[in-house]
Design a protein around this motif. Sequence first.
Motif, PDB file in Angstrom:
ATOM      1  N   THR A 142       0.837  -1.204   0.000  1.00  0.00           N
ATOM      2  CA  THR A 142       0.000   0.000   0.000  1.00  0.00           C
ATOM      3  C   THR A 142       0.869   1.250   0.000  1.00  0.00           C
ATOM      4  N   PHE A 143       1.925   1.233   0.797  1.00  0.00           N
ATOM      5  CA  PHE A 143       2.864   2.351   0.842  1.00  0.00           C
ATOM      6  C   PHE A 143       3.419   2.628  -0.559  1.00  0.00           C
ATOM      7  N   THR A 144       3.820   1.580  -1.251  1.00  0.00           N
ATOM      8  CA  THR A 144       4.412   1.711  -2.584  1.00  0.00           C
ATOM      9  C   THR A 144       3.432   2.304  -3.592  1.00  0.00           C
ATOM     10  N   VAL A 145       2.196   1.789  -3.622  1.00  0.00           N
ATOM     11  CA  VAL A 145       1.239   2.309  -4.599  1.00  0.00           C
ATOM     12  C   VAL A 145       0.838   3.743  -4.284  1.00  0.00           C
ATOM     13  N   ASN A 146       0.748   4.099  -3.011  1.00  0.00           N
ATOM     14  CA  ASN A 146       0.369   5.465  -2.663  1.00  0.00           C
ATOM     15  C   ASN A 146       1.468   6.465  -3.031  1.00  0.00           C
ATOM     16  N   VAL A 147       2.730   6.114  -2.778  1.00  0.00           N
ATOM     17  CA  VAL A 147       3.831   7.013  -3.122  1.00  0.00           C
ATOM     18  C   VAL A 147       3.980   7.100  -4.645  1.00  0.00           C
ATOM     19  N   THR A 148       3.842   5.977  -5.335  1.00  0.00           N
ATOM     20  CA  THR A 148       3.923   5.978  -6.798  1.00  0.00           C
ATOM     21  C   THR A 148       2.813   6.834  -7.396  1.00  0.00           C
ATOM     22  N   GLY A 149       1.610   6.692  -6.898  1.00  0.00           N
ATOM     23  CA  GLY A 149       0.494   7.507  -7.381  1.00  0.00           C
ATOM     24  C   GLY A 149       0.726   8.987  -7.124  1.00  0.00           C
ATOM     25  N   SER A 150       1.313   9.317  -5.984  1.00  0.00           N
ATOM     26  CA  SER A 150       1.630  10.719  -5.685  1.00  0.00           C
ATOM     27  C   SER A 150       2.648  11.275  -6.667  1.00  0.00           C
ATOM     28  N   LEU A 151       3.638  10.464  -7.014  1.00  0.00           N
ATOM     29  CA  LEU A 151       4.636  10.892  -7.995  1.00  0.00           C
ATOM     30  C   LEU A 151       3.978  11.141  -9.355  1.00  0.00           C
ATOM     31  N   ILE A 152       3.133  10.225  -9.779  1.00  0.00           N
ATOM     32  CA  ILE A 152       2.445  10.380 -11.074  1.00  0.00           C
ATOM     33  C   ILE A 152       1.571  11.629 -11.064  1.00  0.00           C
ATOM     34  N   LEU A 153       0.835  11.859  -9.978  1.00  0.00           N
ATOM     35  CA  LEU A 153      -0.010  13.058  -9.900  1.00  0.00           C
ATOM     36  C   LEU A 153       0.829  14.323  -9.945  1.00  0.00           C
ATOM     37  N   GLY A 154       1.995  14.298  -9.299  1.00  0.00           N
ATOM     38  CA  GLY A 154       2.893  15.442  -9.365  1.00  0.00           C
ATOM     39  C   GLY A 154       3.362  15.702 -10.782  1.00  0.00           C
ATOM     40  N   LEU A 155       3.698  14.635 -11.492  1.00  0.00           N
ATOM     41  CA  LEU A 155       4.120  14.763 -12.890  1.00  0.00           C
ATOM     42  C   LEU A 155       3.012  15.339 -13.768  1.00  0.00           C
ATOM     43  N   LEU A 156       1.769  15.013 -13.450  1.00  0.00           N
ATOM     44  CA  LEU A 156       0.632  15.438 -14.267  1.00  0.00           C
ATOM     45  C   LEU A 156       0.138  16.846 -13.965  1.00  0.00           C
ATOM     46  N   THR A 157       0.738  17.506 -12.995  1.00  0.00           N
ATOM     47  CA  THR A 157       0.249  18.815 -12.566  1.00  0.00           C
ATOM     48  C   THR A 157       0.047  19.783 -13.724  1.00  0.00           C
ATOM     49  N   GLY A 158       0.973  19.831 -14.647  1.00  0.00           N
ATOM     50  CA  GLY A 158       0.845  20.768 -15.752  1.00  0.00           C
ATOM     51  C   GLY A 158       0.333  20.133 -17.032  1.00  0.00           C
ATOM     52  N   ALA A 159      -0.143  18.919 -16.962  1.00  0.00           N
ATOM     53  CA  ALA A 159      -0.574  18.206 -18.167  1.00  0.00           C
ATOM     54  C   ALA A 159      -1.925  18.704 -18.658  1.00  0.00           C
ATOM     55  N   ALA A 160      -2.223  18.369 -19.895  1.00  0.00           N
ATOM     56  CA  ALA A 160      -3.516  18.716 -20.483  1.00  0.00           C
ATOM     57  C   ALA A 160      -4.645  18.056 -19.691  1.00  0.00           C
ATOM     58  N   THR A 161      -5.810  18.666 -19.725  1.00  0.00           N
ATOM     59  CA  THR A 161      -6.955  18.194 -18.942  1.00  0.00           C
ATOM     60  C   THR A 161      -7.286  16.736 -19.214  1.00  0.00           C
ATOM     61  N   HIS A 162      -7.256  16.306 -20.466  1.00  0.00           N
ATOM     62  CA  HIS A 162      -7.627  14.920 -20.756  1.00  0.00           C
ATOM     63  C   HIS A 162      -6.624  13.938 -20.143  1.00  0.00           C
ATOM     64  N   LEU A 163      -5.348  14.309 -20.068  1.00  0.00           N
ATOM     65  CA  LEU A 163      -4.367  13.444 -19.406  1.00  0.00           C
ATOM     66  C   LEU A 163      -4.591  13.430 -17.901  1.00  0.00           C
ATOM     67  N   GLN A 164      -4.968  14.563 -17.335  1.00  0.00           N
ATOM     68  CA  GLN A 164      -5.253  14.614 -15.904  1.00  0.00           C
ATOM     69  C   GLN A 164      -6.430  13.705 -15.563  1.00  0.00           C
ATOM     70  N   LEU A 165      -7.444  13.711 -16.397  1.00  0.00           N
ATOM     71  CA  LEU A 165      -8.605  12.855 -16.144  1.00  0.00           C
ATOM     72  C   LEU A 165      -8.262  11.383 -16.292  1.00  0.00           C
ATOM     73  N   LEU A 166      -7.571  11.041 -17.366  1.00  0.00           N
ATOM     74  CA  LEU A 166      -7.239   9.648 -17.634  1.00  0.00           C
ATOM     75  C   LEU A 166      -6.241   9.102 -16.620  1.00  0.00           C
ATOM     76  N   LEU A 167      -5.129   9.788 -16.463  1.00  0.00           N
ATOM     77  CA  LEU A 167      -4.058   9.277 -15.612  1.00  0.00           C
ATOM     78  C   LEU A 167      -4.151   9.744 -14.163  1.00  0.00           C
ATOM     79  N   GLY A 168      -4.584  10.989 -13.960  1.00  0.00           N
ATOM     80  CA  GLY A 168      -4.680  11.525 -12.605  1.00  0.00           C
ATOM     81  C   GLY A 168      -5.872  10.983 -11.845  1.00  0.00           C
ATOM     82  N   THR A 169      -7.055  11.339 -12.309  1.00  0.00           N
ATOM     83  CA  THR A 169      -8.270  10.910 -11.619  1.00  0.00           C
ATOM     84  C   THR A 169      -8.529   9.418 -11.798  1.00  0.00           C
ATOM     85  N   GLY A 170      -8.430   8.929 -13.029  1.00  0.00           N
ATOM     86  CA  GLY A 170      -8.732   7.522 -13.308  1.00  0.00           C
ATOM     87  C   GLY A 170      -7.676   6.567 -12.788  1.00  0.00           C
TER      88      GLY A 170
END
Length: 115
Positions: free
Chosen positions: A36-64
């Motif tokens: 659980t620790f690993t998936v939560n930290v990995t997801g946080s890293l991905i969300l950080g990377l997506l901060t400036g991404a286009a809206t459709h990428l934020q929805l697909l990769l960030g929210t989804g």
Amino acid sequence: MNWLLVVGGALVGAPLRYLTDRAVQARHDSVFPWGTFTVNVTGSLILGLLTGAATHLQLLLGTGLCGALTTYSTFSYETLRLAETGAHRQAAVNVAATVVAGCGAAFAGAALARM
């Protein structure tokens, strides 16, 4: 149409969370919830990377994807179980490490995205 992006990301994220959690936890002989620790930290890293991404990428990769990959409820449950079984130190480490590593990963991802 945006909801399809969220669903598409979740279709990948949920099984990825389960498989990653099982694979990581199987490598550790510990009551600490490393999976659980690993998936939560990995997801946080991905969300950080997506901060400036286009809206459709934020929805697909960030929210989804990240929404299905990470799991605050499992983190809470596993922390409670550690405390109930007397592993108070590990419960406290789980909380502190998850918050610090998750926020650190999000900031690192955002910094990488700006580069």
